[in-house]
Design an enzyme around this catalytic site. Structure first.
Site, mmCIF file in Angstrom:
data_model
loop_
_atom_site.group_PDB
_atom_site.id
_atom_site.type_symbol
_atom_site.label_atom_id
_atom_site.label_comp_id
_atom_site.label_asym_id
_atom_site.label_seq_id
_atom_site.Cartn_x
_atom_site.Cartn_y
_atom_site.Cartn_z
ATOM 1 N N GLU A 1 0.505 5.072 0.708
ATOM 2 C CA GLU A 1 -0.689 6.283 1.036
ATOM 3 C C GLU A 1 0.171 7.530 0.694
ATOM 4 O OE1 GLU A 1 -1.073 5.636 5.301
ATOM 5 O OE2 GLU A 1 -2.160 3.752 4.686
ATOM 6 N N GLU B 1 -3.147 -4.224 -3.388
ATOM 7 C CA GLU B 1 -3.518 -5.330 -4.406
ATOM 8 C C GLU B 1 -3.570 -4.508 -5.604
ATOM 9 O OE1 GLU B 1 -4.792 -4.625 -1.358
ATOM 10 O OE2 GLU B 1 -6.216 -6.263 -1.068
ATOM 11 N N CYS C 1 -4.125 0.870 -2.551
ATOM 12 C CA CYS C 1 -3.954 -0.468 -1.661
ATOM 13 C C CYS C 1 -2.893 -1.335 -2.396
ATOM 14 C CB CYS C 1 -5.143 -1.037 -1.814
ATOM 15 S SG CYS C 1 -6.862 -0.474 -0.981
ATOM 16 N N CYS D 1 -10.117 -5.228 0.054
ATOM 17 C CA CYS D 1 -11.369 -4.225 0.169
ATOM 18 C C CYS D 1 -12.268 -4.303 -1.036
ATOM 19 C CB CYS D 1 -10.738 -2.836 0.245
ATOM 20 S SG CYS D 1 -10.154 -2.155 -1.195
ATOM 21 N N ASN E 1 0.909 -1.290 -0.235
ATOM 22 C CA ASN E 1 -0.018 -0.124 0.030
ATOM 23 C C ASN E 1 0.727 1.273 0.063
ATOM 24 O OD1 ASN E 1 0.406 -0.689 2.595
ATOM 25 N ND2 ASN E 1 -1.193 -0.070 3.571
ATOM 26 N N CYS F 1 -10.702 -3.138 -4.505
ATOM 27 C CA CYS F 1 -9.570 -4.160 -4.477
ATOM 28 C C CYS F 1 -10.159 -5.317 -5.517
ATOM 29 C CB CYS F 1 -8.635 -4.592 -3.673
ATOM 30 S SG CYS F 1 -7.315 -2.912 -3.490
#
Ligand code: THU
Length: 147
Positions: free
Chosen positions: A45, A56, A54, A93, A43, A96
């Protein structure tokens, strides 16, 4: 080493490179390709929080950049709080799941999704089609291999 074990180990390595100073939650993802090679992501950010990516999604875009979007067969995901010993499996999530579905339908195959914790724990395995039933994707537009 089994494919799930390899993928989770690679995801844990990738999670070490998470850029997650805001959430302090590190996620690593590893994609198994048809030739046995692995592409990873962590990830990433941003100070403008909503721009964060993210693990993925990063891994899938990296596979695409290598010309391998259609060659993904399985995914390993780990996540947990930095500085803790989290062992609960992290499932992808919703966004993703949709991103992974792009790869799945372009490649014409369902994906195995192996989930574990950042610090260890059991490996929980799902099919992407169970995590994202009745998915909308490239198949609806007549594109890809139609999983
Ligand atoms: N995160 C992922 O990388 N993948 C997921 O499937 C769930 C959440 C990241 C986003 C954010 O950087 C941090 O975990 C906390 O939500």
């Amino acid at each position: 080493m089994t494919d799930p074990d390899r993928l989770i180990a690679a995801a844990r390595e990738a999670a070490a490179h998470a850029h997650a100073p805001y959430s302090r939650f590190a996620v690593g993802a590893a994609l198994l390709l048809t030739d046995g090679s692995i592409v990873t992501g962590a990830n990433f950010e941003n100070a403008s929080y909503g721009l964060s990516l993210c693990a993925e999604t990063v891994a899938t875009a990296t596979a695409n950049a290598a010309g391998r979007l259609n060659d993904i067969v399985a995914v390993g995901i780990v996540g947990g709080r930095i500085g803790h010993t989290d062992t609960d499996p992290i499932r992808p999530c919703g966004r993703c799941r949709q991103v992974l579905n792009e790869a799945a339908q372009m490649g014409g195959r369902d994906l195995a999704v192996h989930c574990s914790g950042l610090a260890g724990g059991e490996i929980e395995t799902h099919r992407l089609s169970d995590l994202l039933p009745s998915a909308f994707g490239p198949a609806n537009l007549g594109i890809g291999g139609h999983a």
